[in-house]
Design an enzyme around this catalytic site. Structure first.
Site, short mmCIF file in Angstrom:
data_model
loop_
_atom_site.label_atom_id
_atom_site.label_comp_id
_atom_site.label_asym_id
_atom_site.label_seq_id
_atom_site.Cartn_x
_atom_site.Cartn_y
_atom_site.Cartn_z
N GLU A 1 3.16 -27.58 13.42
CA GLU A 1 3.34 -26.23 13.78
C GLU A 1 2.70 -25.49 12.69
OE1 GLU A 1 6.72 -23.00 14.66
OE2 GLU A 1 7.24 -24.60 13.21
N LYS B 1 5.92 -21.62 22.87
CA LYS B 1 7.09 -21.97 22.31
C LYS B 1 8.31 -21.21 22.87
CE LYS B 1 9.37 -22.08 17.45
NZ LYS B 1 9.01 -21.91 16.07
N CYS C 1 9.11 -27.02 16.83
CA CYS C 1 9.91 -26.66 15.61
C CYS C 1 11.49 -26.11 16.16
CB CYS C 1 9.52 -25.73 14.95
SG CYS C 1 10.11 -25.45 13.43
#
Length: 276
Positions: free
Chosen positions: A40, A112, A154
């Protein structure tokens, strides 16, 4: 077939990050096909202003052209952990994972879903990802020579329902590029990754940023886990490559011997309890 996670230290300057990535991409194993994941924020990290300046419309711009070129020239499948992409008619961005095949074609992307708006007992203290980014609203599972890839980024790791949904859509390899903080990484990184691998009986490929970025400290510990949750390779500190073979027969055997996906009953029970 082999899986590779690249671990680097990144900052707000794309040319410097590009040079770091190039160094490690040129040292990849000769095995093909090869699935390579970047962390990321490997494109830009640590500065809202830099993210806004470097953000590109999805499918356009020199950064995405470079990523595509690497995949094509090296003959690899390349999963870019995240980069900022523009949202039409919005001042915020998406944190977007991009997937390129060995011809350099973008075959999928994922925005995301879960944004890191938390307080952490480190030098940075307060994280508000939503000040710069807007959440995505779609899941993404991609067919590849390695199996079906389930994309995430993440902070998504803390939401097991996302990974169960990816498994239900056929995911066999869970992609978890990250920039975990040192505090949260020490406490939770490996246990969460192992849980996602074990409960979904999937390989997990997790490339992390490492090092000092101003007042931010990222955990590193890039790792590849098999569907039993066992560590196949790990790089705790520094920059480098994490490499492990993909054993599709082991994945099939684990799922056959312990068919948890077929045994799952909660959805059916919940549905029956709430039908009127």
């Amino acid at each position: 077939m082999e899986l590779v996670a690249i671990q680097i230290t990144a900052g707000p300057d794309w040319p410097e990050n590009r040079a770091r990535l190039e160094t490690w991409l040129r040292q990849l194993p000769s095995t093909r096909p090869l699935l390579v994941q970047l962390p990321e924020n490997a494109v830009v990290f640590g500065s809202k202003e830099a993210a806004l300046q470097l953000a590109e419309p999805l499918g356009e711009g020199p950064i995405q052209a470079q990523l595509s070129r690497w995949a094509r020239e090296l003959g690899i499948w390349l999963v870019v952990g995240s980069m900022p992409t523009r949202i039409e008619h919005s001042e915020r961005l998406h944190a977007t994972s991009l997937v390129y095949n060995e011809q350099g074609e973008r075959v999928g992307h994922y925005h995301k879903l879960h944004l890191f708006d938390v307080d952490v007992a480190d030098g940075h203290g307060r994280y508000r990802e939503s000040a710069t980014y807007a959440p995505g609203d779609e899941l993404c599972v991609i067919d590849s020579p390695f199996g079906r890839l389930g994309l995430s980024i993440c902070y998504d790791l803390r939401f097991p329902e996302l990974y169960r949904a990816l498994r239900e859509r056929g995911a066999e390899i869970l992609m978890v590029p990250a920039a975990f903080t040192r505090v949260t990484g020490l406490a939770h990184w490996l246990p969460l990754l192992q849980a996602r691998a074990i409960e979904n009986q999937c390989y997990v490929l997790a490339a992390g940023l490492y090092g000092e970025q101003g007042d931010r400290q990222t955990w590193g510990h890039s790792v590849i886990l098999d569907p039993w949750g066992e560590i196949q390779a790990c790089l705790p500190k520094g920059e480098g490559l994490v490499v492990a073979p993909l054993d599709s027969e082991r994945l099939s055997r684990i799922r056959r011997q312990m068919p948890v996906a077929q045994h799952a009953r909660l959805s059916a029970v919940w549905r029956n309890k709430h039908e009127y």
